[in-house]
Design a protein around this motif. Sequence first.
Motif, PDB file in Angstrom:
ATOM      1  N   TYR A 176      10.682  -7.992   4.931  1.00 37.56           N
ATOM      2  CA  TYR A 176       9.276  -7.728   4.660  1.00 37.56           C
ATOM      3  C   TYR A 176       8.902  -8.362   3.325  1.00 37.56           C
ATOM      4  CZ  TYR A 176      10.395  -3.868   7.876  1.00 37.56           C
ATOM      5  OH  TYR A 176      10.843  -3.115   8.933  1.00 37.56           O
ATOM      6  N   LEU A 177       7.827  -9.101   3.321  1.00 35.84           N
ATOM      7  CA  LEU A 177       7.223  -9.570   2.077  1.00 35.84           C
ATOM      8  C   LEU A 177       6.037  -8.656   1.782  1.00 35.84           C
ATOM      9  CD1 LEU A 177       7.330 -13.403   2.752  1.00 35.84           C
ATOM     10  CD2 LEU A 177       8.667 -12.173   1.034  1.00 35.84           C
ATOM     11  N   GLN A 178       6.003  -8.089   0.586  1.00 33.10           N
ATOM     12  CA  GLN A 178       4.970  -7.131   0.225  1.00 33.10           C
ATOM     13  C   GLN A 178       4.229  -7.569  -1.032  1.00 33.10           C
ATOM     14  OE1 GLN A 178       7.385  -3.603  -0.319  1.00 33.10           O
ATOM     15  NE2 GLN A 178       6.940  -2.855   1.741  1.00 33.10           N
ATOM     16  N   LYS A 179       2.964  -7.220  -1.109  1.00 37.37           N
ATOM     17  CA  LYS A 179       2.204  -7.327  -2.344  1.00 37.37           C
ATOM     18  C   LYS A 179       1.977  -5.908  -2.840  1.00 37.37           C
ATOM     19  CE  LYS A 179      -1.799  -9.374  -4.605  1.00 37.37           C
ATOM     20  NZ  LYS A 179      -2.997 -10.231  -4.466  1.00 37.37           N
ATOM     21  N   ARG A 180       2.768  -5.504  -3.863  1.00 37.12           N
ATOM     22  CA  ARG A 180       2.754  -4.130  -4.342  1.00 37.12           C
ATOM     23  C   ARG A 180       1.788  -3.950  -5.513  1.00 37.12           C
ATOM     24  NH1 ARG A 180       9.219  -2.442  -4.495  1.00 37.12           N
ATOM     25  NH2 ARG A 180       9.651  -2.856  -2.271  1.00 37.12           N
ATOM     26  N   THR A 181       1.256  -2.726  -5.597  1.00 28.86           N
ATOM     27  CA  THR A 181       0.379  -2.329  -6.695  1.00 28.86           C
ATOM     28  C   THR A 181       0.807  -0.938  -7.156  1.00 28.86           C
ATOM     29  OG1 THR A 181      -1.469  -3.578  -5.743  1.00 28.86           O
ATOM     30  CG2 THR A 181      -2.000  -1.927  -7.416  1.00 28.86           C
ATOM     31  N   GLU A 182       0.862  -0.741  -8.475  1.00 25.32           N
ATOM     32  CA  GLU A 182       1.193   0.569  -9.040  1.00 25.32           C
ATOM     33  C   GLU A 182      -0.014   1.104  -9.795  1.00 25.32           C
ATOM     34  OE1 GLU A 182       4.172   2.493 -12.407  1.00 25.32           O
ATOM     35  OE2 GLU A 182       4.851   0.736 -11.260  1.00 25.32           O
ATOM     36  N   ASP A 183      -0.408   2.360  -9.510  1.00 23.85           N
ATOM     37  CA  ASP A 183      -1.557   2.937 -10.198  1.00 23.85           C
ATOM     38  C   ASP A 183      -1.133   3.611 -11.502  1.00 23.85           C
ATOM     39  OD1 ASP A 183      -0.569   5.487  -9.603  1.00 23.85           O
ATOM     40  OD2 ASP A 183      -1.938   5.816  -7.923  1.00 23.85           O
ATOM     41  N   SER A 184      -2.085   4.193 -12.217  1.00 18.83           N
ATOM     42  CA  SER A 184      -1.810   4.778 -13.529  1.00 18.83           C
ATOM     43  C   SER A 184      -0.877   5.981 -13.460  1.00 18.83           C
ATOM     44  CB  SER A 184      -3.122   5.193 -14.193  1.00 18.83           C
ATOM     45  OG  SER A 184      -3.808   6.152 -13.391  1.00 18.83           O
ATOM     46  N   LYS A 185      -0.755   6.588 -12.281  1.00 23.83           N
ATOM     47  CA  LYS A 185       0.137   7.731 -12.113  1.00 23.83           C
ATOM     48  C   LYS A 185       1.525   7.323 -11.632  1.00 23.83           C
ATOM     49  CE  LYS A 185      -3.630  10.946 -11.065  1.00 23.83           C
ATOM     50  NZ  LYS A 185      -4.181  11.912 -10.071  1.00 23.83           N
ATOM     51  N   GLY A 186       1.743   6.030 -11.445  1.00 24.23           N
ATOM     52  CA  GLY A 186       3.056   5.554 -11.010  1.00 24.23           C
ATOM     53  C   GLY A 186       3.235   5.466  -9.517  1.00 24.23           C
ATOM     54  N   ASN A 187       2.182   5.742  -8.746  1.00 19.91           N
ATOM     55  CA  ASN A 187       2.279   5.620  -7.292  1.00 19.91           C
ATOM     56  C   ASN A 187       2.263   4.148  -6.890  1.00 19.91           C
ATOM     57  OD1 ASN A 187       2.100   8.499  -6.799  1.00 19.91           O
ATOM     58  ND2 ASN A 187      -0.053   8.306  -7.390  1.00 19.91           N
ATOM     59  N   ILE A 188       3.097   3.782  -5.905  1.00 25.56           N
ATOM     60  CA  ILE A 188       3.186   2.397  -5.451  1.00 25.56           C
ATOM     61  C   ILE A 188       2.619   2.276  -4.040  1.00 25.56           C
ATOM     62  CG2 ILE A 188       4.713   0.466  -4.903  1.00 25.56           C
ATOM     63  CD1 ILE A 188       6.670   1.509  -6.963  1.00 25.56           C
ATOM     64  N   THR A 189       1.658   1.382  -3.876  1.00 23.70           N
ATOM     65  CA  THR A 189       1.160   1.018  -2.557  1.00 23.70           C
ATOM     66  C   THR A 189       1.402  -0.474  -2.357  1.00 23.70           C
ATOM     67  OG1 THR A 189      -1.065   0.663  -3.447  1.00 23.70           O
ATOM     68  CG2 THR A 189      -0.582   2.830  -2.487  1.00 23.70           C
ATOM     69  N   ALA A 190       1.323  -0.911  -1.106  1.00 24.63           N
ATOM     70  CA  ALA A 190       1.609  -2.315  -0.816  1.00 24.63           C
ATOM     71  C   ALA A 190       0.811  -2.781   0.383  1.00 24.63           C
ATOM     72  CB  ALA A 190       3.102  -2.510  -0.552  1.00 24.63           C
ATOM     73  N   LYS A 191       0.490  -4.048   0.388  1.00 26.43           N
ATOM     74  CA  LYS A 191      -0.012  -4.736   1.575  1.00 26.43           C
ATOM     75  C   LYS A 191       1.129  -5.580   2.143  1.00 26.43           C
ATOM     76  CE  LYS A 191      -4.427  -3.517   1.560  1.00 26.43           C
ATOM     77  NZ  LYS A 191      -5.470  -4.522   1.270  1.00 26.43           N
ATOM     78  N   ARG A 192       1.248  -5.609   3.458  1.00 23.72           N
ATOM     79  CA  ARG A 192       2.306  -6.391   4.105  1.00 23.72           C
ATOM     80  C   ARG A 192       1.855  -7.848   4.200  1.00 23.72           C
ATOM     81  NH1 ARG A 192       5.878  -5.459   8.306  1.00 23.72           N
ATOM     82  NH2 ARG A 192       6.135  -3.387   7.392  1.00 23.72           N
ATOM     83  N   VAL A 193       2.634  -8.727   3.588  1.00 19.35           N
ATOM     84  CA  VAL A 193       2.326 -10.159   3.568  1.00 19.35           C
ATOM     85  C   VAL A 193       3.049 -10.890   4.694  1.00 19.35           C
ATOM     86  CG1 VAL A 193       2.443 -12.283   2.208  1.00 19.35           C
ATOM     87  CG2 VAL A 193       1.912 -10.103   1.082  1.00 19.35           C
ATOM     88  N   GLY A 194       4.353 -10.653   4.834  1.00 16.50           N
ATOM     89  CA  GLY A 194       5.152 -11.363   5.827  1.00 16.50           C
ATOM     90  C   GLY A 194       6.158 -10.446   6.479  1.00 16.50           C
ATOM     91  N   THR A 195       6.544 -10.770   7.729  1.00 18.69           N
ATOM     92  CA  THR A 195       7.425  -9.906   8.508  1.00 18.69           C
ATOM     93  C   THR A 195       8.395 -10.741   9.333  1.00 18.69           C
ATOM     94  OG1 THR A 195       5.586  -8.343   8.746  1.00 18.69           O
ATOM     95  CG2 THR A 195       7.508  -7.996  10.161  1.00 18.69           C
ATOM     96  N   MET A 196       9.653 -10.317   9.355  1.00 19.20           N
ATOM     97  CA  MET A 196      10.651 -10.898  10.257  1.00 19.20           C
ATOM     98  C   MET A 196      11.611  -9.787  10.648  1.00 19.20           C
ATOM     99  SD  MET A 196      13.693 -12.092  11.257  1.00 19.20           S
ATOM    100  CE  MET A 196      14.647 -11.658   9.822  1.00 19.20           C
ATOM    101  N   VAL A 197      11.727  -9.513  11.944  1.00 20.59           N
ATOM    102  CA  VAL A 197      12.637  -8.489  12.452  1.00 20.59           C
ATOM    103  C   VAL A 197      13.384  -9.054  13.646  1.00 20.59           C
ATOM    104  CG1 VAL A 197      12.821  -6.220  13.537  1.00 20.59           C
ATOM    105  CG2 VAL A 197      11.184  -6.564  11.678  1.00 20.59           C
ATOM    106  N   VAL A 198      14.707  -8.852  13.670  1.00 20.64           N
ATOM    107  CA  VAL A 198      15.495  -9.246  14.835  1.00 20.64           C
ATOM    108  C   VAL A 198      16.501  -8.148  15.137  1.00 20.64           C
ATOM    109  CG1 VAL A 198      17.121 -10.577  13.419  1.00 20.64           C
ATOM    110  CG2 VAL A 198      16.977 -11.023  15.868  1.00 20.64           C
TER     111      VAL A 198
END
Length: 320
Positions: free
Chosen positions: A203-225
Amino acid sequence: MMKCRSMVMALALACTVTVGAQGSEKVVPIKYGNMDHWVVRTIKESAIIGGQTKVVYAVGPSMTITGNVPYTNKGESPWGTSNVLAKVSGITKTNNSVYRDKHGAGYCAKLVTHIEKVKVLGLINIKVLAAGSLFLGDVHEPITSTKDGPKAINWGVPFHQRPKALRYDYRTLLSDSPTRIRQNGFSSASTVAGHDYAVTVLYLQKRTEDSKGNITAKRVGTMVVKYGKSTNGWVDNATYKIHYGDIRNMAGYDASLMGLRSTDYARNSKGKSVPVRETGWASADETPTHLVLQFSSSHGGAYVGTPGNTFWIDNVSLVY
């Protein structure tokens, strides 16, 4: 910040250029991804459970560590494993489900699903199913509870590139049973429907951390086998395309493994382990901030799998 830079450097090795029918491509090995260098840990378990000295492996520079020392990644290795030092109810115990194995003139990683047991009369009696897992990231040791095991894993490494594919050599020895088991140490084994697969996820992710330390992400790329059958020896240079953007309408989309995730943990800028909650799909031209890559001998999540499933991995690279 220094740690972030070192992790990026760990992935940015000198590349080789190969020319084939599709023209030139840039192949960048992930550091230590040739699996030829290992840290060998010798750990003495508590006398109350036998006091055996166990060998526990980690992917990193060739070295030996003797003693019950909590492990941190060595030599800027970006690799973590399911091999851990645990201290539960005052008892020192190890788990080793990723092994150094021979492959040609060098080594490879051997991932095995097995049952790990701890039994002390009148004090503790635990059986836990452990899949062999090799991933980019690290583990905070010692593990003190089977409940907190997932929180100890720091998934992924900083990464700001857009590779086309993942390439590696592999071999499998897999059960043909139509069911799996779940065994988490708190109850007897239960049956889980469905065949057990060895699996690779990227998984390629674009992560963001808010002022409280919570991490969210948008999924950029995916490969599963998924691998459901044993191979006849090694498969070399297996190459799998990375798909960018929203892949829900792609043929072969499997929501259970390719869908957005919220159960993985990472350490935030404050050093606290928090869930990484994927909130949506990034645009197909987005640049990631993190790379998550995992090889596992079972696919059903923590404590679920089929004992005996084995997955060998070698020569891991990214293709551009």
